[in-house]
Each structure stands twice: as structure tokens, then as C-alpha cells.
Design an enzyme around this catalytic site. Structure first.
Site, PDB file in Angstrom:
ATOM      1  CG  ASP A 113      -0.248  -0.144   2.532  1.00  0.00           C
ATOM      2  OD1 ASP A 113       0.973   0.101   2.592  1.00  0.00           O
ATOM      3  OD2 ASP A 113      -0.908  -0.517   3.512  1.00  0.00           O
ATOM      4  CG  ASP A 139      16.889  -5.557  -0.651  1.00  0.00           C
ATOM      5  OD1 ASP A 139      17.189  -6.752  -0.473  1.00  0.00           O
ATOM      6  OD2 ASP A 139      15.984  -4.985  -0.011  1.00  0.00           O
TER       7      ASP A 139
END
Length: 553
Positions: free
Chosen positions: A170, A306
Site C-alpha cells: 500500500d 538490497d
């Protein structure tokens, strides 16, 4: 000011920004007068402009995506701000943080002149497995600011909405994780850990974000929050990996060249061996960083590729933790069932990640450059072991590395683990007594953690005797020992229980504990009277032992 949606026009603005004076009288007092550098340096890299920016997309041949922020709704309140980051990095009078313009900026409603709002594309190995495209799923780089010191900083909002990299998320962050990031970023900076910074945090009064905090199937609504993060840049090992995996080798070379030129000015850009030199610099910076982590008991929790900065900075504070009672296998992350990222494994995991960086760079390296890096890689284990050893020796008031120091330090840590002595408190208390007092129960009676070691009988006495001999062999006086130890052994670190209490109050709109934590942790080596009253250097409460965090934020 202009709306965040009005982004493209900044590419046409070549206006020069005159650096502001650094003294307090010349700080910016009105946020409307604060501007980004235009254009930002990253505007020269490929930016994808797919208008469907809220749909997960396999982005190609780009380093960034042009994405506007999606402001959080509801009544927005400022939770806290870092006075030091505002003044020393952004040239802002700290009072500006209370202004509506600044709060709107953190919320994502407005973008100052010169901004270029993008999200970064990267991939990564997560828990040892290639996860393909990841990217900034809820973060937006807003622009670059050149401060009065001539430093270049990129401002980024975290929790500011969906991007092509959201992977059906979201794009939001919740208050609890945002407080943890805000506090840890600033605390690590003042401890001396290489890190990104956090300047401010806002929260909505609406519970609009669904989260399953413990992955128990019990989702609930939480309040959305946004953090303003600062770093010279946000490139990671994964920034290179995604380009190699997608065979975008031309762009890989362009990005590597760009990062070297913009962020490693000490490297000869025209040198044939610039990539080798750069790799070595990135490797040593990251291993230096992890050595500082080990010295403070900091455990990152999610050391995926990452999450490894190409500048050697601590980034992406998720389920991290500072060790309470020493346990070398400490894991703060509930998702790390196998202990892959345990405290004692952090140095070797960093090396594993650096090997992945080499593989990502391989397509642009010559055979000679590959050989140089392959000969360099086996040196990293000895390098980081020595750096960690030096870190512990400094914590003990020593500066020289001597034969037998590895066993000497290991014996101390092993004893701490056996007796469940507190990591932070033990080192601090060692610097408050004479070595002769370490074995005197009367002297250690008020040193609650050191007192546990004093219960170890002959084992402890033997170690203390070796410590005294070690100090003598280096010629360290008692005055020197205490002075050295006072500068590297903090009285306070952001322990999970402190953060938990601050978060609980903040959920009820009481932000005093969050602000107090930030204030105390600005001076972590100094004893704070109020912090002592609140038990910050006392034994952690029993309910806090075993407290772990999830990646759900």
C-alpha cells in the site's frame, strides 16, 4: 512552492543555488524560502515516466521512476524532529519543523522548488535467494540539497505512497516502525556508526493502514506515518544487481561511472582500474561499518543485498535490535528463523553480499580487473576480523593489537555470555572502576552487570589479571584507560523496551518519550539525570527479554 504532481518542469530549471551561511543567524527561518538544487545530479540517469505509477511494473532500462507522492490523509501531527539534522544538514532553523509548510512537505503535499520526485529501482538477494525487482515500494526521493558546507544530500520520504515497485503493497509505513527508524538513525549517528539520517516524522490521526504485526493472521488498522530520511545517495548493491540480471549492461556501466564520479571524488575517474578501486573502497567502507555495529551490539536484522549501501551506510532500519544481555547468536527479526543475520554472522554476511556485488559488476569488468578483485576478496575476512578486534580493544581502553588479543577478547565475551551480562552496561561499568576493583564484590555491588562477572570466581580473576598485564604491556595509565573507554562505551543505546514504551505513548498522541529518547541519544556517552531516573542504564525490564520485531511495517 508547487504541488507534488508538478514534477517535470524542474528538469528545465538550471537555476544555481547559492550556499547559505552555516551560523545560526543565517539558518532558513521560513520554509517557503528553502529550495532544492536544480536539476539534481540523478536527473542525468534514465528515469521511467510510466504514468500508471501505482501499478506494479517490471521497469526496464531505468534507474528511477518518475512518481509523485501520495499524501497521507487526516489530521497530521509532527511527532518529532532532529534539531541537529535540520540545522547541520538542511540549514533550517529547528523552529521551522513546527510550521504548516514543513509538515505539508513531510506529508508529501508540496514539493519545494527544484525538486524531482522519483522512486529508485533495484533488486536483491533476500535471505540468500534472488528476489528479482524490489525497489522503493513506499519511498520517494524528493531532490538534492547543497548545504552551507558544500555537502550534497538527497531527501527521501518513507511511507509516502505507492510506486511501480510496491509489489501490491500500500506504499505506507506505520507509526511504530517509523519511530524506530527515526530514533535509530539519529542514535547511530551520535554513536559514531556510519548511517543515513532522519530529520522529521509525522503521523495521521486516522487508522487507515492494515498490518499483521506478528504474522499471526490477526490484521488490524494502524496509523500511517511518514519519515523524512537523508543520505548523500540511496544506491545499494541491489541497484547494480537488477541491471545485471536484466542484462542492461550499458546502463550498468553508466550507473557505476555515475556513482564513482559523483560520490567517490577521491578515485581517479580516468584510471583503467577505477572499478577495482571502487569495489575495494565500497568493501572496506561496509566492513568498517559492520565493525562499529559489533562494538555497540547493534544487529541490523535484514542484511539482504538490497539493504547494503554502496556508500557503506546503515540503511533501512527494520527489525533491528541492540543486544541487552550478551548473546552472540542474537536475532531481533522474527522472520529470520534460521538465524542467517544473527549478530555474530554480520561480518561474514557482509562479505557474502560483497561477493554478490562483484558478480553484479562482472559484465563491465575486463579479465584483468576480475582477477584483481578475485585476489582481493579472500583478504576481506582477515580485514573485518581485525577491524572488529580493534573495536573491542578500544572498548577496553587499548589501542595496539598484540599476539593473543583474539583469545583475550573472546574469553571476555564468552564469560559475558555465560553470565548473561549486559553488553552496553558491562563495558560502561568497566570504565568506572579500577581493574583491582573488578574482583571486589563490595566495589561491584552497585555495578549490576559487572557484578555478574565478579561472581565467576577464578575464571574472572584470571581474565582481570591478563587485562592488567595487557594494559601494562601497552603502557596505558589508569587515567588514559578511563578517558579512552568513556568515549567509546555509551551509557545509553535505543533498547527495544525504551522504544516500545515510547511507541505505546505515541499511539495515544503522547510524543514526549519519543522526543526524550532523541534528546538523550544525542549525547549517548553522557549520563543524563532524567534518563537514570527512568532506568535507561538499569537492568532492562523482564517483559522485554526475548522481544523481537517483524518486517511488518
Amino acid at each position: 512552492m508547487k504541488r507534488a504532481l508538478c514534477l517535470c518542469a524542474v528538469l528545465l530549471d538550471s537555476r544555481k543555488i547559492v550556499p547559505m551561511a552555516s551560523n545560526l543567524q543565517n539558518l532558513v527561518n521560513n520554509f517557503k524560502d528553502w529550495k532544492f538544487k536544480s536539476p539534481p545530479s540523478y536527473a542525468s540517469l534514465p528515469i521511467d515516466s510510466n504514468p500508471d505509477y501505482t501499478t506494479p511494473t517490471a521497469v526496464k532500462n531505468a534507474v528511477f521512476s518518475l512518481v509523485p507522492t501520495q499524501p497521507i490523509s487526516g489530521n497530521i501531527r509532527l511527532v518529532c524532529a532532529s534539531e541537529d539534522a535540520l540545522k547541520d544538514i538542511l540549514d533550517l532553523n529547528p523552529d521551522v519543523a513546527e510550521s504548516q509548510e514543513f509538515i505539508d512537505f513531510i506529508t508529501g503535499k508540496i514539493l519545494p522548488e527544484g525538486g524531482l520526485c522519483v522512486s529508485h529501482r533495484y533488486g536483491g538477494y533476500q535471505f540468500g535467494f534472488w528476489a528479482d525487482q524490489l525497489g522503493d515500494g513506499r519511498a520517494h526521493v524528493l531532490g538534492e540539497y547543497i548545504n552551507s558546507k558544500g555537502e550534497s544530500w538527497q531527501l527521501q520520504l518513507k511511507g509516502s505512497g505507492e510506486t511501480p515497485y510496491s509489489r501490491f503493497g500500500d506504499g505506507r509505513a506505520v507509526l511504530r516502525s517509523s519511530i524506530r527508524e527515526m530514533v535509530a538513525s539519529e542514535a547511530c549517528y551520535f554513536l559514531g556508526v556510519p548511517t543515513t539520517r532522519a530529520a522529521a516524522l509525522v503521523v495521521s490521526d486516522e487508522k487507515s493502514v492494515w498490518r499483521d504485526k506478528n504474522y499471526s493472521g490477526m490484521t488490524k488498522q494502524e496509523r500511517a506515518a511518514v519519515v523524512l530520511r537523508l543520505a548523500p545517495c540511496w544506491y545499494r548493491i541491489g541497484s547494480l544487481e537488477i541491471l545485471t540480471m536484466r542484462k542492461e549492461h550499458e546502463l550498468l556501466k553508466k550507473l557505476c561511472d555515475f556513482i564513482i564520479k559523483e560520490h567517490f571524488p577521491e578515485i581517479d575517474y580516468e584510471s583503467e582500474d577505477k572499478y577495482v578501486t571502487w569495489f575495494k573502497r565500497v568493501a572496506h567502507k561496509n566492513l568498517d561499518m559492520v565493525a562499529t555495529w559489533q562494538g555497540f551490539g547493534f544487529t541490523h536484522g535484514v542484511l539482504n543485498t538490497d539493504n547494503i549501501s554502496l556508500l557503506g551506510l546503515t540503511i533501512d532500519y527494520g527489525p533491528y535490535g541492540f543486544i541487552d544481555h550478551y548473546y552472540q547468536f542474537y536475532v531481533p527479526n522474527t522472520s529470520d528463523d534460521g538465524g542467517r543475520y544473527a549478530f555474530n554472522k554480520q561480518p561474514t554476511i557482509l562479505i557474502w553480499n560483497l561477493e554478490k556485488m562483484y558478480k553484479a559488476m562482472a559484465p563491465i569488468l575486463t579479465d584483468a580487473q576480475k582477477q584483481q578483485i578475485e585476489e582481493f576478496l579472500p583478504t576481506l575476512n582477515d580485514y573485518v576480523e581485525r577491524k572488529v578486534l580493534e573495536t573491542y580493544l578500544r572498548k577496553l581502553g587499548l589501542h595496539q593489537c598484540q599476539d593473543g588479543d583474539e583469545k583475550f577478547v573472546h574469553a571476555f565475551l564468552e564469560l559475558m555470555q555465560q553470565k548473561m551480562a549486559d553488553f552496553t552496561a558491562t563495558f560502561k561499568q568497566l570504565g568506572e572502576l579500577n581493574p583491582q576493583e573488578f574482583i571486589d564484590k563490595n566495589s561491584t555491588e552497585n555495578k549490576w552487570s559487572l557484578n555478574k562477572l565478579a561472581d565467576s570466581g577464578e575464571t574472572w580473576k584470571n581474565w582481570v589479571q591478563k587485562y592488567e598485564q595487557r594494559l601494562a604491556s601497552e603502557g596505558v595509565t589508569e587515567e588514559e584507560r578511563r578517558a579512552r573507554m568513556s568515549t567509546v562505551n555509551p551509557a545509553y543505546v535505543p533498547r527495544n523496551w525504551m522504544l516500545q514504551e515510547a511507541i505505546a505513548d505515541a499511539e495515544n498522541d503522547d510524543f514526549k518519550k519519543v522526543k526524550f529518547l532523541l534528546e538523550v541519544l544525542r549525547r549517548p556517552f553522557e549520563v543524563n539525570e532524567e534518563a537514570e531516573k527512568q532506568g535507561f542504564s538499569s537492568p532492562p525490564p523482564t517483559w522485554s527479554y526475548g522481544l523481537k520485531l517483524s518486517c511488518s511495517s
